[in-house]
Design an enzyme around this catalytic site. Structure first.
Site, PDB file in Angstrom:
ATOM      1  N   ARG A  53      28.660  47.167  59.405  1.00 29.39           N
ATOM      2  CA  ARG A  53      27.549  48.088  59.147  1.00 29.39           C
ATOM      3  C   ARG A  53      26.317  47.353  58.613  1.00 29.39           C
ATOM      4  NH1 ARG A  53      28.811  52.471  54.771  1.00 29.39           N
ATOM      5  NH2 ARG A  53      27.871  50.945  53.357  1.00 29.39           N
ATOM      6  N   ASP A  54      25.155  47.889  58.925  1.00 33.52           N
ATOM      7  CA  ASP A  54      23.877  47.353  58.451  1.00 33.52           C
ATOM      8  C   ASP A  54      23.761  45.872  58.847  1.00 33.52           C
ATOM      9  OD1 ASP A  54      21.454  47.866  57.290  1.00 33.52           O
ATOM     10  OD2 ASP A  54      22.083  47.472  55.233  1.00 33.52           O
TER      11      ASP A  54
ATOM     12  N   ASP B 153      17.568  52.369  47.747  1.00 30.89           N
ATOM     13  CA  ASP B 153      17.802  51.814  49.090  1.00 30.89           C
ATOM     14  C   ASP B 153      18.543  50.486  49.031  1.00 30.89           C
ATOM     15  OD1 ASP B 153      16.382  53.793  50.562  1.00 30.89           O
ATOM     16  OD2 ASP B 153      14.500  52.876  49.938  1.00 30.89           O
TER      17      ASP B 153
ATOM     18  N   ASP C  65      20.810  53.501  61.828  1.00 36.31           N
ATOM     19  CA  ASP C  65      20.386  52.117  62.155  1.00 36.31           C
ATOM     20  C   ASP C  65      21.287  51.375  63.137  1.00 36.31           C
ATOM     21  OD1 ASP C  65      18.413  52.598  60.335  1.00 36.31           O
ATOM     22  OD2 ASP C  65      19.085  51.130  58.856  1.00 36.31           O
TER      23      ASP C  65
ATOM     24  N   SER D 208      23.065  47.629  52.639  1.00 36.22           N
ATOM     25  CA  SER D 208      24.056  48.689  52.819  1.00 36.22           C
ATOM     26  C   SER D 208      25.265  48.217  53.607  1.00 36.22           C
ATOM     27  CB  SER D 208      23.411  49.896  53.517  1.00 36.22           C
ATOM     28  OG  SER D 208      22.544  50.551  52.639  1.00 36.22           O
TER      29      SER D 208
ATOM     30  N   TYR E 257      28.744  57.307  58.105  1.00 39.99           N
ATOM     31  CA  TYR E 257      28.119  55.978  58.018  1.00 39.99           C
ATOM     32  C   TYR E 257      29.136  54.953  57.524  1.00 39.99           C
ATOM     33  CZ  TYR E 257      24.336  52.720  56.458  1.00 39.99           C
ATOM     34  OH  TYR E 257      23.479  51.654  56.277  1.00 39.99           O
TER      35      TYR E 257
HETATM   36  C1  BGC Z   1      23.560  53.625  50.957  1.00 42.60           C
HETATM   37  C2  BGC Z   1      24.690  54.596  50.735  1.00 42.60           C
HETATM   38  C3  BGC Z   1      24.183  55.826  50.023  1.00 42.60           C
HETATM   39  C4  BGC Z   1      23.026  56.419  50.781  1.00 42.60           C
HETATM   40  C5  BGC Z   1      22.426  57.622  50.117  1.00 42.60           C
HETATM   41  C6  BGC Z   1      22.427  54.302  51.659  1.00 42.60           C
HETATM   42  O1  BGC Z   1      21.342  53.449  51.727  1.00 42.60           O
HETATM   43  O2  BGC Z   1      24.000  52.517  51.690  1.00 42.60           O
HETATM   44  O3  BGC Z   1      25.690  53.986  49.960  1.00 42.60           O
HETATM   45  O4  BGC Z   1      25.208  56.789  49.889  1.00 42.60           O
HETATM   46  O5  BGC Z   1      22.020  55.447  50.944  1.00 42.60           O
HETATM   47  O6  BGC Z   1      21.775  57.309  48.953  1.00 42.60           O
END
Ligand code: BGC
Length: 476
Positions: free
Chosen positions: A206-207, A431, A254, A213, A201
């Site tokens: 991203r996002d 989140d 996503d 995120s 990811y």
């Molecule tokens: C975050 C990551 C994290 C993952 C697991 C994602 O929403 O962006 O940084 O490692 O969740 O908790």
């Protein structure tokens, strides 16, 4: 008046014919095995229809590992009621007026030759494997137990379940050999192969339709090239060193769903080509005999509508063609870090026009959409870390939904179409932050559905974790 019935059933292995009314039941519960007792609660039972059937909202638990909600029709002809105890406010009571619903113990006649428990798919990587337990997550859980002594005994049970390791920055690639070395040590004398799961990811931009995120790479800072050489190539080099281990990759949550519905957003439009090129590259590079790739495909509440599914099939097909063919991936992963139940009425409430009210329906309907563009034979993994029960006022609530509970426990092959339920989002990790001063603050983390005082995405969120544990369905 009692609101639900409880039935303990012993189910035949009889596979119902297409006209058999118990088909609906069978479809909802593919996991039933002959001769095993099952408990059912049927709430809101309203009618005996079709004749000989009991229709109601159905909830099912098996060995504490699975739970579903669904409207079903149970063929009474296939069941023998052994006992009947009406429930009232959760307590059994005797006598009284005829309940709107009934509670009973049910035994189904002896099995016939064919069984609805399909033989395990030998190509499913989760089948026959021991799942790697991430010691970093175990530590988070142990610390949580120490900080909440009154709940410690229940909390500690969470440490026994596998979670995925998220590789979310170039520097996180160093976690890969650490995990795989630790996995080699966990692989025991039972002779089973060990399976580790990674979320890969780190796309540029991203996002792109949210903020919580957002990552380190952007299209403008040369992110596509860096993603390929500093991230994917290095992960691939590590995977190649462990050919005997089973490795599962959940690829880029996503990302392609954003290209299906969010190209009107600047960051998504700017990232479109980089997303496609980077994902195609990742698939090509990470495709190895011992690596199973599941490409993220959002969730029922995002792409469940007919038009979205059709559009998605086209976008995904293009990327898979660019990657060298659909056979490079094992399948798709849904519901990552989201809250949709595997099978429930929740979606009917959240989006009445959506033909996919839950993740199992979504997987089935996606399969049809992909077949229409010539992509067939794909399997699914569903993230069940926090989808134990319906919880939200709207489908757009995706951030730290406060009423959520742990969902079905990680397990291989819960359905012929589903390779596994897996805890991909480690339960207890946030989140996204609710701090309005953070550059990654997202309005979705400050809605009425979200828990307040949330830390940054990925950081431990103790009160949230306690809620997940208390609301676990099935209970821990
Ligand atoms: C975050 C990551 C994290 C993952 C697991 C994602 O929403 O962006 O940084 O490692 O969740 O908790």
């Amino acid at each position: 008046m009692p609101k639900e019935i409880r039935i303990v059933a012993r189910l035949a292995a009889k596979r119902p014919g297409p006209k058999d009314p118990s088909l609906q039941w069978n479809r909802a519960t593919r996991h039933f095995a002959a001769g095993v007792p099952y408990s059912f609660w049927l709430s809101g039972v309203k009618r005996y229809t079709p004749p000989g059937c009991l229709t109601g909202l159905y909830r099912h638990t098996l060995d504490g590992t699975l739970m579903t909600y669904r409207w079903i029709s149970v063929s009474l002809a296939a069941l023998a009621i052994v006992a009947c105890v009406p429930r009232h406010n959760g307590r059994a009571r005797a006598g009284g007026p005829r309940p709107k619903s009934t509670e009973g113990t049910v035994v189904v006649p002896a099995p016939e030759a064919s069984s609805n428990t399909a033989a395990p798919d030998p190509t499913n990587p989760f089948v026959g494997a021991t799942f790697y337990i991430n010691p970093e997550y175990v530590k988070e859980v142990e610390d949580a137990a120490a900080a909440s002594p009154e709940n410690a005994a229940t909390i500690k049970k969470v440490a026994a379940f596998p979670t995925a390791t998220w590789i979310v920055m170039n520097s996180f690639v160093e976690k890969v050999p650490k995990v795989l070395d630790a996995a080699a040590k966990q692989s025991g004398s039972d002779g089973k192969p060990i399976l580790s799961a990674f979320v890969v990811y780190n796309l540029p931009n991203r996002d792109c339709a949210a903020k919580a995120s957002s990552g380190e790479l952007t299209v403008d800072n040369g992110g596509e090239q860096r993603y390929k050489t500093e991230f994917i190539d290095k992960i691939a080099a590590q995977f190649a060193k462990y050919p005997k281990q089973r490795i599962v990759v959940f690829l880029e949550p996503d990302s392609l769903p954003n290209l299906v519905t969010n190209l009107t957003q600047k960051q998504c439009a700017a990232g479109e080509h980089a997303y496609k090129n980077s994902i195609a590259y990742a698939i090509t590079k990470l495709n190895m005999p011992n690596v199973s790739i599941y490409l993220d495909i959002g969730h029922a509440g995002w792409l469940g509508w007919e038009g979205n599914r059709q559009k998605a099939a086209g976008v995904y097909k293009d990327v898979l063609t660019q990657a060298g063919g659909a056979d490079k991936i094992r399948g798709f992963v849904t519901n990552i870090a989201n809250y949709n139940t595997v099978a429930s009425l929740d979606g009917h409430k959240l989006g009445p026009t959506n033909p996919c009210p839950d993740e199992l329906t979504y997987a089935k309907k996606l399969t049809e959409a992909f077949a229409a563009v010539g992509v067939t034979g794909k399997k699914f993994v569903i993230d069940t870390s926090r989808n134990g029960r319906p919880t939200r006022s709207t489908w757009s609530s995706w951030c730290n939904v406060k009423a959520a509970g742990l969902g079905p426990r990680p397990q291989a092959s819960p359905d012929p179409l589903i390779d596994a339920y897996f805890w991909i989002k480690p339960p207890g990790e946030s989140d996204g932050t609710s701090d309005p001063k953070s550059p990654r603050t997202d309005p979705a983390c400050k809605t009425g559905d979200s828990m307040e005082n949330a830390p940054e995405a990925g950081e431990w969120f103790q009160p949230y974790f306690i809620n997940l544990v208390k609301n676990a369905e099935p209970p821990l």
